[in-house]
Design an enzyme around this catalytic site. Structure first.
Site: not given
Ligand code: OXD
Ligand code: MN
Length: 636
Positions: A96, A246-247, A255, A275, A297, A299, A301-302, A322, A419, A450
């Site tokens: 991003r 990208y993403g 986002k 988020h 991002s 950290c 979450k998944t 997410d 990813r 973190r």
């Molecule tokens: C992020 C994502 O960057 O979920 O937070 O891709």
């Molecule tokens: Mn995210």
């Protein structure tokens, strides 16, 4: 506000299956809702594609697009798995790009706070409509020349749910189309749910590489890195993204829509777009609780959303990893959450059968891997899979370098922000209510980052306002998800710093205001830190599956158990009230609240929040800061 970025163009209605002189190669333009036709006709004229393809979400469509991308060399089939592909981007387009992301409103302070003089606001970037018009006029006309323009109708949230919202993305990238099909609900059903003149979120995306090419295309990945621009028009519910494939820059449902635009819609309508992951925890007695958790991002979450508990008798199920859209139910007062997405776009490096087996099992079919390595036998590979891959396995790295695993430790197979993109329904622990249109009731909200130093494993807020202060002072070490380099601790309030679509002071006040309605059942708020280090830079907490021990403590607190004690920064666990059976950890080091650290921290937090938000910093947060200062001064 006037629709600034699109110069007025006459809509040429319309010979059959043609808009202006651009043919419609698939789909029936004239059967689309009228408001969609009007916008599309303008965009087609502006972007001047070679043809238009109106997507219907079918499997045949996916097959056709995939075959095209394989033929062209953008995707390579991973023969080890069913219907899965690897993709390597232009190395200039890997994350991003926050520095090129803007919110556009007439009033600057609708988008960003009144930062103090001399302070660069990092809580969103604003551009005026007229400046943005110039930028877009320089980019958009003819930007899709020689390319196909895909029209993607999609729903964020279950199609037809009152909590869901509809978007239409135009893109000239079929990689984006395939990824959007995984991450959102793409279907021609969507058109039926757009009533006469009903609003939809307009998303325009172009890689910014018209034909004939004037620049070399690297890795068959069209992009225009020098001209990347991602802009949001929250007043008119519109996103325009140019130059990156990208993403988060290009899958505009994620986002751009589900956080920045939806955040503003939520502000207007009285709900929250956050988020956050959503998960459930069932204890050995069979009691289930739902939790939402916000982390910056990359950290974990998944990993947390799909955690495999190390404590017997506990079950975790995943609703989302997410984004959470949440609203207080008018009748019951419960905070109900949905995951607006349908897929996981997770950071691959570090994911393995130990850290997150459920993610690995989710992405063994129907998945797209971007910027990871490939094994010579057609599998995926990334840093973190060393113990699951035989030494000597031949790897082709994301930059095309070949090497044998174990022979040269300096070789890297994957970009740190590589990813996997896979369908949520394939997750072995997906909750059977993950698509419940009514959402799930949230009992606790967790914030975390973190924090190598000073911050205890878990803190419970004293009350709602203090919880919002905990979220406002969230900080975290930077990661590779955005373009930041080097490790530094950055403020990331609510884990929303890159994602908020309106004045951050108003955003914090919006959270505070939910307390004003006595019907709202406010969840308890917590702060966690899995990442505290000892003096030898070793993690004090094992993390991953053992995080269930902290979640268990949190759930017990939502049940009112007397297992917390007061500290100067919030409620922390009474000694040994977290189940640590089978673990050796240094409780005192994990839970300590060092006076000097926190004395500096609160001064730095005040100076940062005051500098960033100026007079937009809500008064309640200033009071919280003063109270925290006093509590810290009283530590012996
Ligand atoms: C992020 C994502 O960057 O979920 O937070 O891709
Ligand atoms: Mn995210």
């Amino acid at each position: 506000m006037e629709d600034v970025n699109v110069p007025f163009v006459e809509v040429h209605y319309i010979t059959i299956q043609q808009v202006g002189n651009v043919p419609i190669t698939k789909g029936d333009f004239q059967s689309l809702p009228h408001q969609v036709q009007t916008w599309l006709a303008q965009m087609i004229q502006l972007c001047a594609p070679r043809a238009v393809y109106i997507c219907d979400g079918s499997e045949e469509e996916a097959e056709m697009v995939t075959n095209k991308l394989v033929e062209r060399g953008t995707l390579t089939k991973l023969t080890k798995y069913e219907n899965s592909y690897i993709c390597w981007t232009d190395p200039r387009d890997v994350a991003r790009v926050e520095s090129k992301t803007f919110i556009v409103t007439n009033n600057k302070y609708a988008s960003i706070p009144h930062s103090r003089e001399g302070v660069k606001c990092v809580l969103g970037q604003w551009m005026s409509p007229s400046d943005m018009k110039q930028e877009l006029d320089d980019r958009l006309p003819g930007c899709m020349a020689g390319r196909m323009l895909y029209v993607i109708p999609f729903s964020m949230g279950p199609i037809g749910s009152p909590l869901s919202k509809i978007g239409v993305q135009i893109t000239d990238s079929n990689y984006v189309l395939l990824s959007m099909r995984i991450m959102t609900r793409v279907s021609s059903e969507i058109w039926k749910h757009l009533r006469h003149n009903e609003e939809f979120v307009k998303c325009l995306h172009s890689t910014g590489v018209p034909r004939p090419h004037t620049q070399k295309i690297i890795n068959n990945w069209p992009c225009n890195p020098e001209k990347i621009l991602i802009c949001h028009f929250p007043d008119i519910r519109k996103v325009i993204s140019y130059g990156s494939g990208y993403g988060g820059n290009s899958l505009l449902g994620k986002k751009c829509f589900a956080l920045r635009i939806a955040g503003r819609i939520a502000y207007d309508e009285g709900w929250l777009a956050e988020h956050m992951l959503i998960m459930s925890i069932t204890n050995p007695k069979g009691e289930e609780k739902f939790i939402a958790a916000a982390f910056p991002s990359a950290c974990g979450k998944t990993n947390l959303a799909m955690l495999t508990p190390t404590m017997p008798g506990y079950t975790v199920r995943c609703i989302g990893d997410d984004i959470a859209w949440m609203r207080f139910d008018k009748q019951t007062g419960e905070l109900r959450a949905i995951n607006p997405e349908t897929g996981f776009f997770g950071v691959a490096p570090g994911t393995n059968m130990k850290t997150n087996p459920n993610a690995i099992l989710t992405c063994l079919k129907n998945s797209i891997f971007t910027n990871v390595g490939e094994t010579a036998d057609g599998g995926f590979y990334w840093e973190g899979l060393e113990n699951e891959t035989p030494p000597g396995t031949e790897i082709i790295s994301w930059t095309g370098e070949r090497y044998k695993l174990g022979e040269d430790k300096t070789k890297k197979s994957s970009h740190p922000n590589a990813r996997f993109c896979c369908p949520a329904r394939q997750c072995p622990i997906i909750h059977d209510r993950w698509e419940d249109p009514a959402g799930v009731p949230i009992s606790a909200i967790i914030f975390g980052g973190r924090r190598p130093e000073g911050v205890p494993l878990v803190i419970e807020s004293f009350d709602w306002k203090h919880g919002i202060f905990l979220a406002s002072q969230l900080k975290s070490e930077t990661t590779a998800a955005a373009e930041h380099t080097g490790k530094q601790i950055m403020h990331d309030p609510f884990a929303m710093r890159p994602f908020v679509g309106y004045n951050f002071g108003h955003y914090i006040q919006h959270w505070l205001d939910f307390e004003k309605d006595p019907k709202n059942k406010l969840p308890k708020i917590f702060h966690v830190n899995w990442f505290r280090l000892d003096e030898n830079k070793k993690f004090l907490w094992p993390g991953f599956g053992d995080n269930i021990r902290v979640l268990d403590w949190i759930v017990r607190r939502t049940n009112g158990e007397d297992i917390a004690e007061i500290s100067s920064v919030g409620l922390i666990p009474k000694k040994d009230s977290i189940n640590l059976q089978g673990l050796i950890v240094d409780w005192d080091k994990l839970m300590s609240v060092p006076k000097d650290y926190w004395k500096d921290d609160i001064e730095e937090t005040l100076s940062w929040l005051d500098g960033q938000l100026g007079d937009d910093l809500p008064h309640d947060i200033r009071i919280q800061i003063e109270q925290q200062k006093q509590r810290i001064s009283q530590i012996n």
